[in-house]
Motif scaffolding. Structure first.
Motif, mmCIF file in Angstrom:
data_model
loop_
_atom_site.group_PDB
_atom_site.id
_atom_site.type_symbol
_atom_site.label_atom_id
_atom_site.label_comp_id
_atom_site.label_asym_id
_atom_site.label_seq_id
_atom_site.Cartn_x
_atom_site.Cartn_y
_atom_site.Cartn_z
ATOM 1 N N GLN A 177 9.905 -37.619 -19.153
ATOM 2 C CA GLN A 177 10.968 -37.069 -19.980
ATOM 3 C C GLN A 177 10.506 -36.974 -21.430
ATOM 4 O OE1 GLN A 177 14.602 -39.313 -19.937
ATOM 5 N NE2 GLN A 177 15.483 -38.127 -21.585
ATOM 6 N N ARG A 178 10.304 -35.770 -21.904
ATOM 7 C CA ARG A 178 9.911 -35.591 -23.297
ATOM 8 C C ARG A 178 11.027 -36.118 -24.185
ATOM 9 N NH1 ARG A 178 5.805 -32.825 -25.003
ATOM 10 N NH2 ARG A 178 5.635 -32.143 -27.132
ATOM 11 N N GLY A 179 10.709 -36.994 -25.103
ATOM 12 C CA GLY A 179 11.712 -37.599 -25.971
ATOM 13 C C GLY A 179 12.200 -38.941 -25.465
ATOM 14 N N SER B 249 5.180 -45.151 -39.295
ATOM 15 C CA SER B 249 6.367 -45.536 -40.071
ATOM 16 C C SER B 249 7.483 -44.504 -39.945
ATOM 17 C CB SER B 249 5.994 -45.705 -41.548
ATOM 18 O OG SER B 249 5.512 -44.477 -42.071
ATOM 19 N N THR B 250 7.200 -43.399 -39.291
ATOM 20 C CA THR B 250 8.162 -42.297 -39.187
ATOM 21 C C THR B 250 8.978 -42.409 -37.905
ATOM 22 O OG1 THR B 250 6.575 -40.903 -40.339
ATOM 23 C CG2 THR B 250 8.407 -39.790 -39.228
ATOM 24 N N PRO B 251 10.281 -42.470 -38.023
ATOM 25 C CA PRO B 251 11.101 -42.584 -36.817
ATOM 26 C C PRO B 251 11.165 -41.273 -36.039
ATOM 27 C CG PRO B 251 12.513 -42.379 -38.734
ATOM 28 C CD PRO B 251 11.096 -42.465 -39.247
ATOM 29 N N PHE B 252 11.297 -41.419 -34.739
ATOM 30 C CA PHE B 252 11.590 -40.291 -33.859
ATOM 31 C C PHE B 252 13.005 -40.564 -33.362
ATOM 32 C CE2 PHE B 252 11.886 -37.803 -30.088
ATOM 33 C CZ PHE B 252 10.996 -36.759 -30.205
ATOM 34 N N VAL B 253 13.976 -39.959 -33.997
ATOM 35 C CA VAL B 253 15.379 -40.271 -33.706
ATOM 36 C C VAL B 253 15.795 -39.531 -32.434
ATOM 37 C CG1 VAL B 253 17.739 -40.259 -34.598
ATOM 38 C CG2 VAL B 253 15.809 -40.632 -36.158
ATOM 39 N N TYR C 100 20.516 -44.618 -33.444
ATOM 40 C CA TYR C 100 19.215 -45.101 -33.923
ATOM 41 C C TYR C 100 19.443 -46.028 -35.117
ATOM 42 C CZ TYR C 100 14.226 -45.045 -34.990
ATOM 43 O OH TYR C 100 12.920 -45.419 -35.199
ATOM 44 N N PRO C 101 18.807 -47.215 -35.115
ATOM 45 C CA PRO C 101 19.023 -48.167 -36.219
ATOM 46 C C PRO C 101 18.521 -47.635 -37.564
ATOM 47 C CG PRO C 101 17.914 -49.207 -34.351
ATOM 48 C CD PRO C 101 17.942 -47.733 -34.075
ATOM 49 N N ASP C 102 18.993 -48.230 -38.630
ATOM 50 C CA ASP C 102 18.573 -47.873 -39.986
ATOM 51 C C ASP C 102 17.063 -48.095 -40.126
ATOM 52 O OD1 ASP C 102 19.016 -47.365 -42.908
ATOM 53 O OD2 ASP C 102 18.285 -49.447 -43.009
ATOM 54 N N LEU D 207 0.713 -49.801 -25.462
ATOM 55 C CA LEU D 207 0.836 -48.494 -26.099
ATOM 56 C C LEU D 207 2.281 -48.054 -25.905
ATOM 57 C CD1 LEU D 207 -2.335 -46.994 -24.445
ATOM 58 C CD2 LEU D 207 -2.149 -47.691 -26.823
ATOM 59 N N CYS D 208 2.940 -47.671 -26.977
ATOM 60 C CA CYS D 208 4.336 -47.279 -26.828
ATOM 61 C C CYS D 208 4.700 -46.183 -27.818
ATOM 62 C CB CYS D 208 5.263 -48.482 -26.969
ATOM 63 S SG CYS D 208 5.098 -49.424 -28.503
ATOM 64 N N GLY D 209 5.806 -45.543 -27.522
ATOM 65 C CA GLY D 209 6.295 -44.458 -28.362
ATOM 66 C C GLY D 209 7.314 -43.654 -27.603
ATOM 67 N N VAL D 210 7.277 -42.361 -27.826
ATOM 68 C CA VAL D 210 8.239 -41.439 -27.235
ATOM 69 C C VAL D 210 7.448 -40.355 -26.516
ATOM 70 C CG1 VAL D 210 10.038 -39.755 -27.813
ATOM 71 C CG2 VAL D 210 9.983 -41.958 -28.983
#
Length: 196
Positions: A43-45, A97-101, A106-108, A7-10
């Motif tokens: 750390q949020r973010g 599919s939505t980036p969390f910049v 952050y890559p393209d 499980l991964c994300g921000v």
């Protein structure tokens, strides 16, 4: 039965809630479960990652080896790519599919999506938009869980029951919003894979 899940994300995206729902469903099925420490939540973010292992047999380690993950559930597309070395040959990636910049370089996003689409078993959804469009803006993470249901090998009704138990103390409106989100994810998964 054995399912190894990354499980991964921000931080702040609801990774812990997904893990709790899956864990609750697995325990009701009398499965063994091990979860590695969640990294990054403070750390949020910041980036967040956790290993979640389910099995009908005892599990010796809580860490998933390289090439051992059956499923990567990612709330953020770049994070899905970060953990790609852990994915098994026939494993699935289910990702937003939505980036969390959250970093300056952050890559393209189109490059990230193209890299993800090279993988055989990928479900990529705009869960944030789906959550807003369906009136469940705080349940995007559960939409992603619904899209991952078949890859997890957990029956849909078991996840629904787990949502009722996990969110029950927050009231019926929260429970129903999350059950609706789970159904949205399942429908999207069926549509994308042509199994509806």
């Amino acid at each position: 039965m054995k399912t190894d899940i990354i499980l991964c994300g921000v931080g702040g995206q609801g990774i812990l809630s997904i893990a709790t729902i899956i864990g609750e469903a697995a325990m009701k099925e009398k499965l063994y479960i091990k979860q590695a420490e969640v990294h990054g939540m403070s750390q949020r973010g910041g980036d967040v990652q956790s290993n979640l292992r389910l099995s009908s047999d005892p599990i010796s380690s809580d860490l998933i080896p390289l090439g051992g993950a059956d499923v990567i559930i990612s709330m953020e597309p770049m994070e899905a790519l970060r953990y790609l070395p852990f994915l098994s040959k026939d494993g699935w990636i289910i990702t937003s599919s939505t980036p969390f910049v959250n970093i300056p370089n952050y890559p393209d996003i189109e490059t990230i999506k193209a890299d993800l689409q090279k993988i055989n078993n990928v479900i990529m959804l705009d869960i944030e938009q789906a959550a807003k469009d369906n009136g469940v803006p705080r349940s995007a993470n559960v939409i992603l869980l619904g899209a991952a249901q078949k890859a997890l090998g957990i029956e849909y009704d078991k996840l629904e029951d787990a949502i009722r138990r996990v969110f029950g103390r927050k009231g019926e409106a929260i429970v129903e919003a999350n059950i609706k989100a789970l159904a949205i994810g399942r429908a999207a998964q069926s549509r994308l894979l042509g199994t509806d």
